[in-house]
Write an enzyme that holds these catalytic residues in place. Structure first.
Site, PDB file in Angstrom:
ATOM      1  N   ASP A   1       3.423   4.868  53.108  1.00 43.57           N
ATOM      2  CA  ASP A   1       4.151   6.106  53.393  1.00 43.57           C
ATOM      3  C   ASP A   1       5.659   5.843  53.413  1.00 43.57           C
ATOM      4  O   ASP A   1       6.148   5.175  54.325  1.00 43.57           O
ATOM      5  CB  ASP A   1       3.752   6.660  54.767  1.00 43.57           C
ATOM      6  CG  ASP A   1       2.486   7.498  54.729  1.00 43.57           C
ATOM      7  OD1 ASP A   1       2.102   7.946  53.629  1.00 43.57           O
ATOM      8  OD2 ASP A   1       1.887   7.714  55.804  1.00 43.57           O
TER       9      ASP A   1
ATOM     10  N   LYS B   1      -0.527   8.862  37.117  1.00 44.35           N
ATOM     11  CA  LYS B   1       0.149  10.105  36.722  1.00 44.35           C
ATOM     12  C   LYS B   1       1.359   9.789  35.836  1.00 44.35           C
ATOM     13  O   LYS B   1       1.641  10.514  34.871  1.00 44.35           O
ATOM     14  CB  LYS B   1       0.610  10.864  37.972  1.00 44.35           C
ATOM     15  CG  LYS B   1      -0.511  11.422  38.817  1.00 44.35           C
ATOM     16  CD  LYS B   1      -1.023  12.732  38.234  1.00 44.35           C
ATOM     17  CE  LYS B   1      -2.009  13.414  39.168  1.00 44.35           C
ATOM     18  NZ  LYS B   1      -2.395  14.738  38.707  1.00 44.35           N
TER      19      LYS B   1
ATOM     20  N   TYR C   1      -7.684  23.319  44.909  1.00 43.89           N
ATOM     21  CA  TYR C   1      -6.721  23.959  45.828  1.00 43.89           C
ATOM     22  C   TYR C   1      -5.574  24.629  45.062  1.00 43.89           C
ATOM     23  O   TYR C   1      -5.375  25.850  45.155  1.00 43.89           O
ATOM     24  CB  TYR C   1      -6.214  22.886  46.794  1.00 43.89           C
ATOM     25  CG  TYR C   1      -5.051  23.290  47.670  1.00 43.89           C
ATOM     26  CD1 TYR C   1      -5.006  24.528  48.315  1.00 43.89           C
ATOM     27  CD2 TYR C   1      -3.985  22.396  47.870  1.00 43.89           C
ATOM     28  CE1 TYR C   1      -3.941  24.869  49.133  1.00 43.89           C
ATOM     29  CE2 TYR C   1      -2.924  22.736  48.690  1.00 43.89           C
ATOM     30  CZ  TYR C   1      -2.897  23.976  49.315  1.00 43.89           C
ATOM     31  OH  TYR C   1      -1.845  24.308  50.115  1.00 43.89           O
ATOM     32  N   ILE C   2      -4.830  23.871  44.294  1.00 40.24           N
ATOM     33  CA  ILE C   2      -3.669  24.463  43.609  1.00 40.24           C
ATOM     34  C   ILE C   2      -4.128  25.266  42.389  1.00 40.24           C
ATOM     35  O   ILE C   2      -3.635  26.361  42.124  1.00 40.24           O
ATOM     36  CB  ILE C   2      -2.645  23.370  43.235  1.00 40.24           C
ATOM     37  CG1 ILE C   2      -2.245  22.588  44.508  1.00 40.24           C
ATOM     38  CG2 ILE C   2      -1.406  23.984  42.580  1.00 40.24           C
ATOM     39  CD1 ILE C   2      -1.451  21.336  44.263  1.00 40.24           C
TER      40      ILE C   2
ATOM     41  N   TYR D   1      -2.358   5.647  42.114  1.00 42.24           N
ATOM     42  CA  TYR D   1      -2.320   7.106  41.963  1.00 42.24           C
ATOM     43  C   TYR D   1      -1.045   7.519  41.229  1.00 42.24           C
ATOM     44  O   TYR D   1      -1.099   8.219  40.202  1.00 42.24           O
ATOM     45  CB  TYR D   1      -2.397   7.781  43.340  1.00 42.24           C
ATOM     46  CG  TYR D   1      -2.075   9.260  43.282  1.00 42.24           C
ATOM     47  CD1 TYR D   1      -2.952  10.149  42.680  1.00 42.24           C
ATOM     48  CD2 TYR D   1      -0.887   9.756  43.810  1.00 42.24           C
ATOM     49  CE1 TYR D   1      -2.648  11.497  42.606  1.00 42.24           C
ATOM     50  CE2 TYR D   1      -0.579  11.104  43.740  1.00 42.24           C
ATOM     51  CZ  TYR D   1      -1.459  11.969  43.133  1.00 42.24           C
ATOM     52  OH  TYR D   1      -1.145  13.299  43.049  1.00 42.24           O
TER      53      TYR D   1
ATOM     54  N   PHE E   1       6.023  17.796  45.331  1.00 34.08           N
ATOM     55  CA  PHE E   1       6.212  17.115  46.599  1.00 34.08           C
ATOM     56  C   PHE E   1       4.994  17.498  47.474  1.00 34.08           C
ATOM     57  O   PHE E   1       3.871  17.322  47.012  1.00 34.08           O
ATOM     58  CB  PHE E   1       7.615  17.396  47.154  1.00 34.08           C
ATOM     59  CG  PHE E   1       8.626  16.515  46.414  1.00 34.08           C
ATOM     60  CD1 PHE E   1       8.866  16.703  45.053  1.00 34.08           C
ATOM     61  CD2 PHE E   1       9.240  15.449  47.044  1.00 34.08           C
ATOM     62  CE1 PHE E   1       9.723  15.840  44.347  1.00 34.08           C
ATOM     63  CE2 PHE E   1      10.100  14.594  46.350  1.00 34.08           C
ATOM     64  CZ  PHE E   1      10.340  14.805  45.006  1.00 34.08           C
ATOM     65  N   ASN E   2       5.135  18.061  48.651  1.00 37.49           N
ATOM     66  CA  ASN E   2       3.930  18.279  49.464  1.00 37.49           C
ATOM     67  C   ASN E   2       3.423  19.708  49.366  1.00 37.49           C
ATOM     68  O   ASN E   2       3.954  20.609  50.038  1.00 37.49           O
ATOM     69  CB  ASN E   2       4.206  17.898  50.920  1.00 37.49           C
ATOM     70  CG  ASN E   2       4.280  16.395  51.083  1.00 37.49           C
ATOM     71  OD1 ASN E   2       5.164  15.757  50.524  1.00 37.49           O
ATOM     72  ND2 ASN E   2       3.356  15.831  51.810  1.00 37.49           N
TER      73      ASN E   2
ATOM     74  N   ALA F   1      -6.774  19.003  37.230  1.00 32.74           N
ATOM     75  CA  ALA F   1      -7.871  18.162  37.737  1.00 32.74           C
ATOM     76  C   ALA F   1      -7.421  16.718  37.907  1.00 32.74           C
ATOM     77  O   ALA F   1      -6.964  16.096  36.951  1.00 32.74           O
ATOM     78  CB  ALA F   1      -9.043  18.217  36.752  1.00 32.74           C
TER      79      ALA F   1
HETATM   80  N1  UFG Z   1       0.195  12.233  58.444  1.00 31.44           N
HETATM   81  C1  UFG Z   1      -0.147  11.912  59.741  1.00 31.44           C
HETATM   82  N2  UFG Z   1      -1.447  12.069  60.099  1.00 31.44           N
HETATM   83  C2  UFG Z   1      -2.417  12.508  59.251  1.00 31.44           C
HETATM   84  C3  UFG Z   1      -2.043  12.843  57.928  1.00 31.44           C
HETATM   85  C4  UFG Z   1      -0.726  12.682  57.555  1.00 31.44           C
HETATM   86  O1  UFG Z   1       0.681  11.489  60.533  1.00 31.44           O
HETATM   87  O2  UFG Z   1      -3.582  12.603  59.636  1.00 31.44           O
HETATM   88  C5  UFG Z   1       1.586  12.056  58.019  1.00 31.44           C
HETATM   89  C6  UFG Z   1       1.720  11.055  56.900  1.00 31.44           C
HETATM   90  O3  UFG Z   1       1.860   9.760  57.420  1.00 31.44           O
HETATM   91  C7  UFG Z   1       2.960  11.574  56.176  1.00 31.44           C
HETATM   92  C8  UFG Z   1       2.919  13.083  56.398  1.00 31.44           C
HETATM   93  O4  UFG Z   1       2.043  13.280  57.501  1.00 31.44           O
HETATM   94  O5  UFG Z   1       4.093  11.057  56.793  1.00 31.44           O
HETATM   95  C9  UFG Z   1       2.371  13.853  55.213  1.00 31.44           C
HETATM   96  O6  UFG Z   1       1.146  13.264  54.817  1.00 31.44           O
HETATM   97  P1  UFG Z   1       0.160  13.949  53.777  1.00 31.44           P
HETATM   98  O7  UFG Z   1      -1.025  13.044  53.652  1.00 31.44           O
HETATM   99  O8  UFG Z   1      -0.066  15.363  54.143  1.00 31.44           O
HETATM  100  O9  UFG Z   1       0.996  13.947  52.429  1.00 31.44           O
HETATM  101  P2  UFG Z   1       1.707  12.727  51.663  1.00 31.44           P
HETATM  102  O10 UFG Z   1       3.184  12.929  51.822  1.00 31.44           O
HETATM  103  O11 UFG Z   1       1.161  11.417  52.061  1.00 31.44           O
HETATM  104  O12 UFG Z   1       1.178  12.958  50.193  1.00 31.44           O
HETATM  105  C10 UFG Z   1       1.790  13.824  49.292  1.00 31.44           C
HETATM  106  C11 UFG Z   1       0.725  14.310  48.314  1.00 31.44           C
HETATM  107  C12 UFG Z   1       0.175  13.156  47.532  1.00 31.44           C
HETATM  108  C13 UFG Z   1       1.307  12.425  46.866  1.00 31.44           C
HETATM  109  C14 UFG Z   1       2.363  12.037  47.853  1.00 31.44           C
HETATM  110  C15 UFG Z   1       3.557  11.478  47.169  1.00 31.44           C
HETATM  111  O13 UFG Z   1      -0.305  14.953  49.015  1.00 31.44           O
HETATM  112  O14 UFG Z   1      -0.719  13.630  46.567  1.00 31.44           O
HETATM  113  O15 UFG Z   1       2.797  13.151  48.598  1.00 31.44           O
HETATM  114  O16 UFG Z   1       3.873  10.244  47.703  1.00 31.44           O
HETATM  115  F1  UFG Z   1       0.877  11.298  46.285  1.00 31.44           F
END
Ligand code: UFG
Length: 323
Positions: free
Chosen positions: A284, A144, A11-12, A140, A168-169, A73
């Protein structure tokens, strides 16, 4: 310049390859296509191989003198890293050690590494700057962070010049809809919300509405994948200009709640997102927002696709086009 992009079909990485080609650089991509897609490459030379194969790296580095390496990767599922930590330490940490050893022996000194906000663990304060305590709360993040520690040691011992970029996201897609997010399985909020709208996936499960945030849902810092890519190139150029090896946060510094994201998806697509309320997802944190002022000041990085609506619009254009 001729760069090696490891994980460039992901993706990135694929957005990075697009940028490098657009800037006129030579690009070789090594990707085993375990999660990447060959058709995500808009150019460059793809070698389908496991980057942790030392004999392969020796052959590659003997035949091409790369000016630098971008390393994307990795395994990225936080939950899976808890149940199968060995997979993460092997793929993210051990494999990168093999790469660093090969780079050392072939005198390739410039390295930009994809790290993560997960190195910080549960935030003690937000926005999070780079000096925040690093106490990863899952394998994870630890896998890293261990690489970041190895990078600092290789820098001291062997003169490796590196930048670790703590994302971040990552979100959004190529503004021209040639590339986008294609994870299998998909776990990220924005693509799952869009797929729910299109009926490609079941209703979105909203994980937790009882967090200590204004609307009770988690707050995250969404950064456009093209803005992430531009930071990588600036980081490489910064190293070539003699910049000190270090780590930078990459985010917009603006937090949006899950509910706000769902609302924006509804607005952009013109359709309500089918949502099911679900309990909190383990691990989370309530709030993850970057202080990215160091990257702005030191690298001169200026994210341009900063609005959540723009990010969601690009993701939607891609998702709707790839039906
Ligand atoms: N969420 C939902 N429903 C879903 C998916 C996500 O409610 O089906 C919520 C999650 O609980 C979170 C937010 O949406 O609060 C974002 O979730 P993501 O899974 O999209 O992203 P994250 O913040 O969990 O993860 C990101 C990166 C990871 C990294 C992390 C750092 O994608 O690689 O931030 O903690 F590890």
């Amino acid at each position: 310049m001729h760069y090696l992009v490891i994980g460039g079909a992901g993706y990135i990485g694929s957005h990075m390859v697009k940028l490098l080609i657009g800037e006129g650089h030579g690009v070789t991509i090594v990707d085993d296509l375990s999660s990447g897609h060959a058709d995500a490459l808009l150019g460059g030379e793809l070698i389908v191989h496991d980057f942790s194969d030392r004999a392969f790296l020796d052959r590659l580095f003997s035949s091409v003198k790369f000016d630098g390496v971008f390393h994307f990767a990795s395994q990225i599922l936080v939950g899976e890293s808890v149940t199968n930590p060995a997979k993460y330490y092997r793929a993210n940490t051990f494999a990168t050690l093999t790469l660093l050893e090969a780079m050392r022996d072939h005198k390739i000194d410039y390295f930009v590494f994809s790290s993560t906000a997960a190195v910080y663990g549960e935030p003690e304060y937000t926005p999070i700057d780079e000096n925040h305590r690093k106490v990863p709360v899952n394998p994870y993040g630890a896998s890293k962070y261990m690489v970041e520690m190895m990078l600092a040691d290789f820098h001291r011992a062997h003169g490796l010049k590196y930048v670790a970029l703590r994302y971040f996201n990552a979100a959004g897609a190529d503004p021209q809809s040639r590339l986008g997010e294609r994870h299998e399985p998909e776990t990220h909020l924005i693509p799952l919300a869009l797929k729910a709208v299109l009926g490609k996936k079941p209703p979105l499960k909203l994980f937790g509405r009882d967090y200590d945030t204004p609307d009770g849902t988690c707050i995250r810092d969404y950064i456009h994948v093209d803005d992430l890519s531009s930071a990588h190139l600036l980081a490489m150029q910064y190293l070539y200009a003699g910049g000190e090896s270090t780590a930078f946060n990459l985010g917009n510094g603006a937090g949006y709640s899950v509910q706000q994201v769902i609302d924006v998806v509804g607005k952009v697509t013109g359709r309500p997102v089918p949502v099911e309320y679900a309990p909190r997802r383990e691990g989370d944190p309530a709030r993850l927002v970057a202080d990215a002022s160091k990257a702005k000041k030191v690298l001169g990085w200026q994210p341009v696709l900063t609005g959540l609506e723009t990010i969601v619009q690009h993701a939607w254009n891609w998702e709707a086009a790839s039906q």
